[in-house]
Scaffold this motif. Structure first.
Motif, PDB file in Angstrom:
ATOM      1  N   ARG A 146       0.828  -1.201   0.000  1.00  0.00           N
ATOM      2  CA  ARG A 146       0.000   0.000   0.000  1.00  0.00           C
ATOM      3  C   ARG A 146       0.855   1.240   0.000  1.00  0.00           C
TER       4      ARG A 146
ATOM      5  N   GLU B  34     -14.355   8.369   5.469  1.00  0.00           N
ATOM      6  CA  GLU B  34     -14.852   7.089   5.970  1.00  0.00           C
ATOM      7  C   GLU B  34     -14.510   6.827   7.414  1.00  0.00           C
ATOM      8  N   LYS B  47      -5.372  -0.720   6.476  1.00  0.00           N
ATOM      9  CA  LYS B  47      -6.689  -0.272   6.015  1.00  0.00           C
ATOM     10  C   LYS B  47      -6.668   1.239   5.738  1.00  0.00           C
ATOM     11  N   GLN B  50      -4.955   1.836   2.543  1.00  0.00           N
ATOM     12  CA  GLN B  50      -5.782   1.436   1.416  1.00  0.00           C
ATOM     13  C   GLN B  50      -6.857   2.489   1.146  1.00  0.00           C
ATOM     14  N   GLU B  51      -7.532   2.928   2.207  1.00  0.00           N
ATOM     15  CA  GLU B  51      -8.574   3.926   2.027  1.00  0.00           C
ATOM     16  C   GLU B  51      -7.999   5.249   1.544  1.00  0.00           C
ATOM     17  N   CYS B  53      -5.439   5.598  -0.459  1.00  0.00           N
ATOM     18  CA  CYS B  53      -5.224   5.461  -1.894  1.00  0.00           C
ATOM     19  C   CYS B  53      -6.546   5.585  -2.639  1.00  0.00           C
ATOM     20  N   ASN B  54      -7.572   4.879  -2.156  1.00  0.00           N
ATOM     21  CA  ASN B  54      -8.869   4.957  -2.823  1.00  0.00           C
ATOM     22  C   ASN B  54      -9.409   6.376  -2.823  1.00  0.00           C
ATOM     23  N   TYR B  55      -9.241   7.052  -1.688  1.00  0.00           N
ATOM     24  CA  TYR B  55      -9.770   8.400  -1.584  1.00  0.00           C
ATOM     25  C   TYR B  55      -9.053   9.353  -2.529  1.00  0.00           C
ATOM     26  N   ARG B  57      -7.585   8.572  -5.286  1.00  0.00           N
ATOM     27  CA  ARG B  57      -8.013   8.258  -6.646  1.00  0.00           C
ATOM     28  C   ARG B  57      -9.376   8.865  -6.949  1.00  0.00           C
ATOM     29  N   SER B  58     -10.311   8.757  -5.988  1.00  0.00           N
ATOM     30  CA  SER B  58     -11.647   9.295  -6.245  1.00  0.00           C
ATOM     31  C   SER B  58     -11.608  10.817  -6.327  1.00  0.00           C
ATOM     32  N   ARG B  61     -10.286  11.691  -9.689  1.00  0.00           N
ATOM     33  CA  ARG B  61     -11.299  11.440 -10.706  1.00  0.00           C
ATOM     34  C   ARG B  61     -12.318  12.573 -10.719  1.00  0.00           C
TER      35      ARG B  61
END
Lengths: 206, 92
Positions: A146, B34, B47, B50-51, B53-55, B57-58, B61
């Motif tokens: 990660r 989150e 976690k 991971q979140e 990275c997702n955040y 990316r969003s 976007r």
């Protein structure tokens, strides 16, 4: 005390680096709380939106005769938005400097391709190995993975120590949040004002 | 607390302590929508990363979509410079 270290231990890397790191840490601690506030403030958002509009106008006036196609227009806006955002950071963060530098690098590459490549590889610093504390946490393959993915998402943060990466990521996220808020508000203002204009120009279409 | 950190930093290679990393991870956690309500000890570093990275990316976007939308809106704006000054005054 720090200045003593600086002058007497110029050749002792560890003490120079540790005093530098100490200084950076103290600066960072008082820094990160104020940088979060900096990105959250309404005035910062407003200033960004104004600068963005000005920059976009400058760009469209430059490209006026060969107007960018519909598809490329979004990319142009994106580039301008990112550049203005990076400038708002005032060179304090790695990600912002990387955004501005990559633009410069692209224009340089177009002119001096070979020269740029040669100097670039010589000046890049060696990648630091993970420290013991990082290693303990990174032993879980999930975390190490990660961290790598995160370093690719934040501009200019490949191969920097984890603590710096996490600091940069925090600032980058706060800046992106402001960018989204500002661009959303801008979009609303423009579409509303355009709607008004269209509404008033046509006689009675409601 | 900083003196403890500096003393451990002087020896060997561990200049960065787990405390610092945990500190920064919890700071990241507070930024991510989150996790804002949960307490830090309940969420693992993996976690959070991971979140994060997702955040990111969003968010990127979203900026891309907003850029597309803005370029459409501004396309029709170019011809009217009065509009532009109105917008600027609205922003102020």
């Amino acid at each position: 005390m720090d200045s003593n270290n600086f002058f007497h231990d110029l050749h002792a890397d560890t003490s120079l680096e540790s005093s530098r790191k100490k200084r950076r840490k103290i600066e960072a601690e008082s820094h990160s709380s104020e940088t979060e506030i900096k990105w959250k403030s309404e005035s910062a958002q407003r200033i960004y939106a104004v600068k963005l509009v000005e920059a976009l106008q400058r760009t469209s006036s430059q490209n006026a005769p060969p107007a960018p196609s519909e598809a490329a227009g979004g990319r142009v806006v994106r580039d301008v938005a990112d550049r203005v955002l990076a400038m708002a950071a005032k060179g304090r963060t790695r990600w912002s400097r990387a955004i501005l530098a990559s633009r410069l690098r692209l224009t340089m590459l177009r002119r001096h391709r070979k020269v740029k490549k040669a100097s670039g590889s010589a000046s890049r610093p060696r990648k630091p190995l993970p420290t013991a504390a990082e290693d303990r946490k990174n032993r879980l393959p999930a975390v190490g993975n990660r961290v790598k993915i995160l370093s690719r998402l934040v501009p200019g943060c490949k191969g920097i120590p984890v603590t710096n990466l996490l600091e940069e990521a925090g600032d980058y996220i706060a800046a992106l949040q402001m960018q989204v808020r500002a661009m959303t508000a801008l979009t609303e203002i423009i579409s509303v004002s355009q709607g008004d204009r269209l509404g008033s120009s046509s006689s009675s279409q409601a | 607390m900083s003196s403890r950190r500096s003393r451990s930093m002087q020896s060997g290679s561990s200049r960065i302590t787990e405390d610092q990393i945990t500190d920064l991870v919890s700071k990241l956690q507070r930024l991510i929508p989150e996790f804002r309500n949960r307490r830090s000890d309940k969420v693992s570093a993996s976690k959070v990363l991971q979140e994060t990275c997702n955040y990111i990316r969003s968010l990127q976007r979203e900026v891309g979509d907003l850029s597309e939308r803005l370029s459409e809106l501004l396309g029709s704006l170019e011809t009217d410079s009065d509009q532009a000054s109105i917008i600027r005054s609205l922003l102020m």
